[in-house]
Design a protein around this motif. Structure first.
Motif, mmCIF file in Angstrom:
data_model
loop_
_atom_site.group_PDB
_atom_site.id
_atom_site.type_symbol
_atom_site.label_atom_id
_atom_site.label_comp_id
_atom_site.label_asym_id
_atom_site.label_seq_id
_atom_site.Cartn_x
_atom_site.Cartn_y
_atom_site.Cartn_z
ATOM 1 N N UNK A 162 -0.392 -0.458 10.652
ATOM 2 C CA UNK A 162 0.615 -1.327 11.327
ATOM 3 C C UNK A 162 1.612 -0.613 12.244
ATOM 4 N N UNK A 163 1.350 0.849 12.655
ATOM 5 C CA UNK A 163 2.098 1.488 13.486
ATOM 6 C C UNK A 163 2.295 1.049 15.026
ATOM 7 N N UNK A 164 1.351 0.323 15.498
ATOM 8 C CA UNK A 164 1.152 -0.112 16.614
ATOM 9 C C UNK A 164 2.095 -1.149 16.860
ATOM 10 N N UNK A 165 2.256 -1.949 15.956
ATOM 11 C CA UNK A 165 2.963 -3.348 16.111
ATOM 12 C C UNK A 165 4.229 -3.091 15.071
ATOM 13 N N UNK A 166 4.843 -2.018 14.787
ATOM 14 C CA UNK A 166 6.039 -1.780 13.766
ATOM 15 C C UNK A 166 7.150 -1.830 14.663
ATOM 16 N N UNK A 167 7.404 -1.716 15.766
ATOM 17 C CA UNK A 167 8.655 -1.653 16.493
ATOM 18 C C UNK A 167 9.539 -0.517 16.116
ATOM 19 N N UNK A 168 8.941 0.573 15.419
ATOM 20 C CA UNK A 168 9.716 1.652 15.182
ATOM 21 C C UNK A 168 9.024 3.172 15.375
ATOM 22 N N UNK A 169 9.739 4.199 15.327
ATOM 23 C CA UNK A 169 8.825 5.518 15.438
ATOM 24 C C UNK A 169 8.477 5.896 14.132
ATOM 25 N N UNK A 170 7.695 6.754 14.088
ATOM 26 C CA UNK A 170 7.419 7.564 12.840
ATOM 27 C C UNK A 170 8.207 8.337 12.137
ATOM 28 N N UNK A 171 9.234 8.749 12.624
ATOM 29 C CA UNK A 171 10.445 9.326 12.274
ATOM 30 C C UNK A 171 11.283 8.495 11.442
ATOM 31 N N UNK B 20 10.524 5.438 10.285
ATOM 32 C CA UNK B 20 9.451 5.104 9.047
ATOM 33 C C UNK B 20 9.486 6.209 7.967
ATOM 34 N N UNK B 21 9.159 6.979 8.366
ATOM 35 C CA UNK B 21 9.122 8.022 7.399
ATOM 36 C C UNK B 21 10.312 8.406 6.554
ATOM 37 N N UNK B 22 11.419 8.402 7.327
ATOM 38 C CA UNK B 22 12.820 8.460 6.701
ATOM 39 C C UNK B 22 13.174 7.286 5.752
ATOM 40 N N UNK B 23 12.698 6.249 6.177
ATOM 41 C CA UNK B 23 12.850 4.810 5.389
ATOM 42 C C UNK B 23 12.290 4.927 3.814
ATOM 43 N N UNK C 57 0.913 -1.184 -0.014
ATOM 44 C CA UNK C 57 0.057 0.023 -0.227
ATOM 45 C C UNK C 57 0.971 1.317 -0.162
ATOM 46 N N UNK C 58 0.456 2.505 0.317
ATOM 47 C CA UNK C 58 1.264 3.471 0.435
ATOM 48 C C UNK C 58 1.891 3.617 1.804
ATOM 49 N N UNK C 59 2.815 4.348 1.719
ATOM 50 C CA UNK C 59 3.514 4.224 3.288
ATOM 51 C C UNK C 59 2.686 4.809 4.407
ATOM 52 N N UNK C 60 1.740 6.030 4.147
ATOM 53 C CA UNK C 60 0.709 6.461 4.797
ATOM 54 C C UNK C 60 -0.152 5.222 5.428
ATOM 55 N N UNK C 61 -0.751 4.608 4.500
ATOM 56 C CA UNK C 61 -1.656 3.574 4.806
ATOM 57 C C UNK C 61 -1.116 2.407 5.695
#
Length: 123
Positions: free
Chosen positions: A68-77, A79-82, A59-63
């Motif tokens: 998945x953010x609550x089980x991503x094991x990483x922060x938004x910063x 994730x967004x950088x990647x 999907x798109x990164x935003x979607x």
């Protein structure tokens, strides 16, 4: 068919602790995959775990972040950088994680160097 992916040790620890239930990539596998082997990058530099591929979300990164953010094991910063300048995100569900009894070196799998994203294994 199996694949080998490289993951930083801090994220492998998040996987082991159950905080990271998805591994994020920019590209999906083009071939059918059964198992994903995890190569821990420096300082470990060994293949330490594997898991069964059961689900992939594209999907798109935003979607993907919203799902998945609550089980991503990483922060938004991070994730967004990647995903900076990417329109597509791939979330690979980590299911049935197994710790290898003996960590493997890349040469044990006939691999010359750690993959940037992933490589298919012929074993």
């Amino acid at each position: 068919m199996d694949v080998l992916i490289s993951i930083k040790p801090k994220y492998v620890n998040e996987i082991i602790n159950g905080n990271k239930k998805y591994e994020f990539r920019k590209h999906a596998f083009k071939k059918p995959v059964d198992y994903i082997y995890i190569y821990e990058t420096r300082p470990i530099m060994k293949v330490t775990h594997k898991f069964k591929l059961t689900d992939v979300i594209i999907d798109t990164p935003n979607n993907i972040w919203n799902k998945c953010s609550s089980v991503s094991g990483m922060n938004l910063s991070d994730f967004s950088r990647y995903y900076q300048n990417s329109n597509k995100a791939v979330a690979i569900k980590i299911d049935k994680l197994e710790t290898l009894e003996e960590p493997l070196s890349l040469s044990d799998l006939d691999v010359k160097q750690a993959p940037q994203s992933f490589i298919y294994l012929n074993h």
